[in-house]
Enzyme design. Structure first.
Site, PDB file in Angstrom:
ATOM      1  N   ASP A  71       0.825  -1.213   0.000  1.00 28.38           N
ATOM      2  CA  ASP A  71       0.000   0.000   0.000  1.00 28.38           C
ATOM      3  C   ASP A  71       0.859   1.263   0.000  1.00 28.38           C
ATOM      4  O   ASP A  71       2.075   1.223  -0.229  1.00 28.38           O
ATOM      5  CB  ASP A  71      -0.997  -0.019   1.159  1.00 28.38           C
ATOM      6  CG  ASP A  71      -0.355   0.205   2.526  1.00 28.38           C
ATOM      7  OD1 ASP A  71       0.884   0.340   2.616  1.00 28.38           O
ATOM      8  OD2 ASP A  71      -1.091   0.252   3.531  1.00 28.38           O
ATOM      9  N   HIS A 107      -4.141  -0.367   7.912  1.00 29.75           N
ATOM     10  CA  HIS A 107      -3.946   1.026   7.523  1.00 29.75           C
ATOM     11  C   HIS A 107      -5.206   1.591   6.873  1.00 29.75           C
ATOM     12  O   HIS A 107      -6.105   0.846   6.495  1.00 29.75           O
ATOM     13  CB  HIS A 107      -2.791   1.156   6.525  1.00 29.75           C
ATOM     14  CG  HIS A 107      -1.497   0.629   7.036  1.00 29.75           C
ATOM     15  ND1 HIS A 107      -0.484   0.199   6.210  1.00 29.75           N
ATOM     16  CD2 HIS A 107      -1.032   0.465   8.305  1.00 29.75           C
ATOM     17  CE1 HIS A 107       0.543  -0.212   6.937  1.00 29.75           C
ATOM     18  NE2 HIS A 107       0.226  -0.071   8.202  1.00 29.75           N
ATOM     19  N   HIS A 173      12.755  -4.980   9.950  1.00 29.87           N
ATOM     20  CA  HIS A 173      11.460  -4.681  10.595  1.00 29.87           C
ATOM     21  C   HIS A 173      11.595  -4.835  12.098  1.00 29.87           C
ATOM     22  O   HIS A 173      12.176  -5.802  12.580  1.00 29.87           O
ATOM     23  CB  HIS A 173      10.360  -5.600  10.071  1.00 29.87           C
ATOM     24  CG  HIS A 173       8.982  -5.167  10.480  1.00 29.87           C
ATOM     25  ND1 HIS A 173       8.451  -5.462  11.727  1.00 29.87           N
ATOM     26  CD2 HIS A 173       8.039  -4.441   9.837  1.00 29.87           C
ATOM     27  CE1 HIS A 173       7.233  -4.950  11.809  1.00 29.87           C
ATOM     28  NE2 HIS A 173       6.961  -4.324  10.687  1.00 29.87           N
ATOM     29  N   LYS A 183       4.695 -11.334   4.873  1.00 25.95           N
ATOM     30  CA  LYS A 183       3.907 -10.217   5.410  1.00 25.95           C
ATOM     31  C   LYS A 183       2.839  -9.716   4.441  1.00 25.95           C
ATOM     32  O   LYS A 183       1.921  -9.000   4.840  1.00 25.95           O
ATOM     33  CB  LYS A 183       4.815  -9.054   5.816  1.00 25.95           C
ATOM     34  CG  LYS A 183       5.473  -9.230   7.165  1.00 25.95           C
ATOM     35  CD  LYS A 183       6.282  -8.004   7.578  1.00 25.95           C
ATOM     36  CE  LYS A 183       5.486  -7.084   8.462  1.00 25.95           C
ATOM     37  NZ  LYS A 183       4.817  -5.993   7.777  1.00 25.95           N
ATOM     38  N   HIS A 199      -0.114  -9.605  16.704  1.00 28.36           N
ATOM     39  CA  HIS A 199       0.622  -8.459  17.251  1.00 28.36           C
ATOM     40  C   HIS A 199       0.374  -8.286  18.758  1.00 28.36           C
ATOM     41  O   HIS A 199       0.482  -7.180  19.283  1.00 28.36           O
ATOM     42  CB  HIS A 199       0.199  -7.181  16.541  1.00 28.36           C
ATOM     43  CG  HIS A 199       0.645  -7.090  15.106  1.00 28.36           C
ATOM     44  ND1 HIS A 199       1.030  -8.184  14.366  1.00 28.36           N
ATOM     45  CD2 HIS A 199       0.761  -6.023  14.273  1.00 28.36           C
ATOM     46  CE1 HIS A 199       1.354  -7.788  13.140  1.00 28.36           C
ATOM     47  NE2 HIS A 199       1.207  -6.492  13.060  1.00 28.36           N
TER      48      HIS A 199
END
Length: 422
Positions: A71, A107, A173, A183, A199
């Site tokens: 993105d 996001h 990362h 990912k 997470h």
């Protein structure tokens, strides 16, 4: 000494006293001499896939094909990656139904203008592009249980595709070890609940969930499981220098090609920490420094080479402000960073909240160091998030000296905070 830090689409410059600079730590990405043009590197990767058939052969019997693309928050040069991937697919299967799926994770949606900048007008006009929505339950499919115990729900288009492939880039990362590869699936095109389970506070706190670490990393373990369960058959990942130019490309098996790319990146990015009173860094400029939320990544690098009770100065333009309402509100209260961190560590896996992982890492750093943010963000927001605002390098160093109580603290500079691993 003149210092230049990536800042938005340009650079932030300033001067530091030579006598105070302990050292400048850079990756060797910009020193690496690629074997050809960016286009050549991509073509060679596609022609020589790692432990996989070429993409055109994989596409032969696939009616529905999904290409997962990064993105707007990632500097992936998709206009150089997607066209050759589409060409290879259509050589193998001219009638395949191909959709480009934008991996947004949690996001915000990528805007039309951001898509145009990313892919170019030709792709926008002629290809089907769908933006993933992690909250669209009607378009999510349950494919099993992650090793961590969380439900693995993925975009229905991925679950129903005959062939799933992805593009992306590999960089250090701060809790997954490296970006790229697996990912694209998790968190890229999963449900919010799946991402939150992966997470969770326990995993973020794990010592193996750090820059450059894949072995025994519980977050990576979940991601690999998800990628294989979703049948991610082929990846095209690139490594970029500070100018976001491709210096190497890796294609093929999701896990093996990613490991090869990660090993290459490690050879150029691994550095020895130079512990100092003050560490100056950046978040590598646009698009990685659009908000405070993303800038935590650069802070996490600086944390590794800053002494306890030292000062981290990070330059990140942050034109989008804080970048996450939950993230902001976590710190917009009277609780100390230490208390915030302790509260987060008590949250069970199945109750993980929005932006909790970023808040956890940010609180960990704030508990250890003072952070000065050079940005375009509202100074009130910066202060509410427990940082000191500054608008130049010289102002930031003066503030750091005030925090330390003297003006002779040594300084380590890490110009590209997301390109080094300690």
């Amino acid at each position: 000494m003149n210092i230049s830090l990536p800042y938005g689409k340009g650079f932030l410059t300033g001067e530091l006293p030579d006598s105070r600079v302990a050292g400048i730590i850079r990756s060797h990405l910009d020193e690496y001499q690629p074997t050809g043009t960016e286009e050549y590197l991509v073509e060679q990767a596609l022609l020589n896939p790692i432990e996989s058939l070429p993409l055109q052969f994989l596409a032969r019997d696939a009616k529905k094909i999904i290409i997962i693309a990064s993105d707007h928050t990632r500097p992936v040069p998709s206009r150089l990656l997607i066209p050759p991937m589409l060409r290879e697919i259509r050589i193998g299967n001219p009638t395949a139904d191909v959709t480009i799926l934008i991996a947004t994770g949690c996001h915000r949606n990528t805007t039309k203008e951001e898509l145009r900048q990313k892919f170019g007008d030709d792709i926008i006009r002629h290809e089907k592009i769908v933006i993933h929505d992690c909250d669209d339950s009607q378009n999510l499919s349950l494919l099993g249980i992650l090793p961590s115990g969380g439900e693995f729900r993925v975009n229905r288009m991925v679950a129903e595709a005959d062939l799933v492939v992805s593009e992306g880039f590999i960089e250090p990362h701060f809790f997954a070890g490296f970006s790229g590869g697996r990912k694209s699936i998790l968190p890229g095109v999963c449900s919010r609940e799946t991402i939150y389970a992966n997470h969770c506070s326990k995993f973020i706190a794990d010592d193996h969930a750090r820059y450059g670490r894949l072995s025994n990393n519980p977050i990576h373990r979940d991601m690999i499981f998800a990628a294989k369960k979703a049948k991610l058959k082929f990846i095209l990942n690139v490594v970029l220098n500070s100018k976001h130019q491709i210096i190497h490309a890796f294609a093929g098996d999701c896990e093996k090609a990613h490991l090869a790319g990660s090993a290459f990146l490690s050879s150029l990015c691994q550095a020895k920490p130079l512990i100092s009173d003050i560490v100056i860094t950046s978040n590598n400029g646009y698009p990685l420094d659009q908000n405070i939320y993303q800038a935590v990544k650069g802070m996490a690098t600086a944390e590794m080479t800053c002494r306890e009770k030292g000062v981290i100065i990070i330059a990140a333009r942050c034109e989008d402000g804080h970048g996450g309402e939950n993230f902001f509100q976590t710190f917009n209260n009277d609780l100390s960073p230490k208390t915030i961190l302790e509260n987060i560590l008590r949250v069970p896996q199945n109750q993980t909240q929005a932006d909790q992982w970023q808040s956890q890492i940010f609180a960990r750093i704030l508990s250890r160091n003072t952070i000065i943010l050079i940005s375009e963000a509202d100074s009130l927001i910066v202060r509410k998030m427990r940082m000191l605002p500054a608008h130049s390098l010289e102002e930031a160093v003066t503030l750091a000296d005030c925090v330390l109580g003297h003006s002779h603290g040594n300084i380590t500079v890490v110009p590209e905070g997301m390109s080094c691993m300690f």
